[in-house]
Structures are given as C-alpha cells and as structure tokens.
Scaffold this motif. Structure first.
Motif, mmCIF file in Angstrom:
data_model
loop_
_atom_site.group_PDB
_atom_site.id
_atom_site.type_symbol
_atom_site.label_atom_id
_atom_site.label_comp_id
_atom_site.label_asym_id
_atom_site.label_seq_id
_atom_site.Cartn_x
_atom_site.Cartn_y
_atom_site.Cartn_z
ATOM 1 N N LEU A 25 0.757 -1.289 -0.176
ATOM 2 C CA LEU A 25 -0.082 -0.048 0.052
ATOM 3 C C LEU A 25 1.029 1.288 0.130
ATOM 4 O O LEU A 25 2.038 1.251 0.420
ATOM 5 C CB LEU A 25 -0.808 0.075 1.094
ATOM 6 C CG LEU A 25 -1.832 -1.010 1.361
ATOM 7 C CD1 LEU A 25 -2.465 -1.002 2.594
ATOM 8 C CD2 LEU A 25 -2.952 -1.215 0.336
ATOM 9 N N VAL A 26 0.163 2.553 -0.359
ATOM 10 C CA VAL A 26 0.995 3.660 -0.471
ATOM 11 C C VAL A 26 0.559 4.492 0.717
ATOM 12 O O VAL A 26 -0.648 4.904 0.642
ATOM 13 C CB VAL A 26 0.855 4.167 -1.920
ATOM 14 C CG1 VAL A 26 1.771 5.623 -1.934
ATOM 15 C CG2 VAL A 26 1.677 3.297 -2.947
ATOM 16 N N GLU A 27 1.723 4.993 1.254
ATOM 17 C CA GLU A 27 1.172 5.985 2.406
ATOM 18 C C GLU A 27 1.212 7.426 1.703
ATOM 19 O O GLU A 27 2.449 7.940 1.406
ATOM 20 C CB GLU A 27 2.222 5.870 3.465
ATOM 21 C CG GLU A 27 1.801 6.773 4.627
ATOM 22 C CD GLU A 27 0.517 6.771 5.273
ATOM 23 O OE1 GLU A 27 -0.276 7.466 5.634
ATOM 24 O OE2 GLU A 27 0.174 5.440 5.832
ATOM 25 N N LEU A 28 0.126 8.042 1.515
ATOM 26 C CA LEU A 28 -0.017 9.414 0.800
ATOM 27 C C LEU A 28 0.459 10.547 1.980
ATOM 28 O O LEU A 28 0.947 11.438 1.825
ATOM 29 C CB LEU A 28 -1.181 9.944 0.139
ATOM 30 C CG LEU A 28 -1.537 8.909 -0.977
ATOM 31 C CD1 LEU A 28 -2.890 9.286 -1.178
ATOM 32 C CD2 LEU A 28 -0.657 9.149 -2.104
ATOM 33 N N GLY A 29 0.216 10.094 3.307
ATOM 34 C CA GLY A 29 0.628 10.758 4.299
ATOM 35 C C GLY A 29 -0.184 11.953 4.786
ATOM 36 O O GLY A 29 -1.284 12.124 4.230
#
Length: 79
Positions: free
Chosen positions: A53-57
């Motif tokens: 998963l990608v952490e957009l933050g």
C-alpha cells in the motif's frame, strides 16, 4: 506462500508500487507540490504475500489547496 503462486509476484508488486510512488512524486513536483510523507506503507509488506500500500501521508492546508487546484475540475477529465 502457496505452491501454485508465482514466486516473482510479490517482487513484481513491490516494484510496481515503488514505481507508482516515484511517478506520483515526480508528477507532484512538476506542479510544485511535495507530500513529505509519500512513501511505501511498510506494514503492508508484513503479509505472507505482500501487496504493498502507498502512504500518501499528512500535509498542510496549503498543500491540500495546491492539490485541489491541479486536479481536473470535471469528472472524467483525468488522463
């Protein structure tokens, strides 16, 4: 990992996710936007068969406004 799974599947998924993060970072930079927390979500690597998963933050309100300004105004206008 189940015996019928492609052993490269996890590696390919991770590579694809890393490429996507780099592409997004580059695209945002062209618009003068930086998401300081943009990165891979390390917890998503912990699965037996990782599917990253990608952490957009988190970002400040100014960054949110810049993102909204560069996104298409009409539905379906994205490339």
């Amino acid at each position: 990992m189940a015996s019928n799974e492609n052993p490269r599947h996890s590696v390919d998924c991770i590579d694809e996710a890393e490429d996507a993060v780099n592409n997004l970072r580059t695209a945002l930079a062209r618009s003068g936007i930086t998401l300081p927390s943009l990165r891979m979500d390390l917890a998503s690597y912990a699965r037996e068969t990782p599917c990253p998963l990608v952490e957009l933050g988190r970002c400040d309100v100014g960054t949110v406004r810049m993102l909204a300004a560069v996104l298409p105004k009409e539905r379906g206008a994205a490339r």
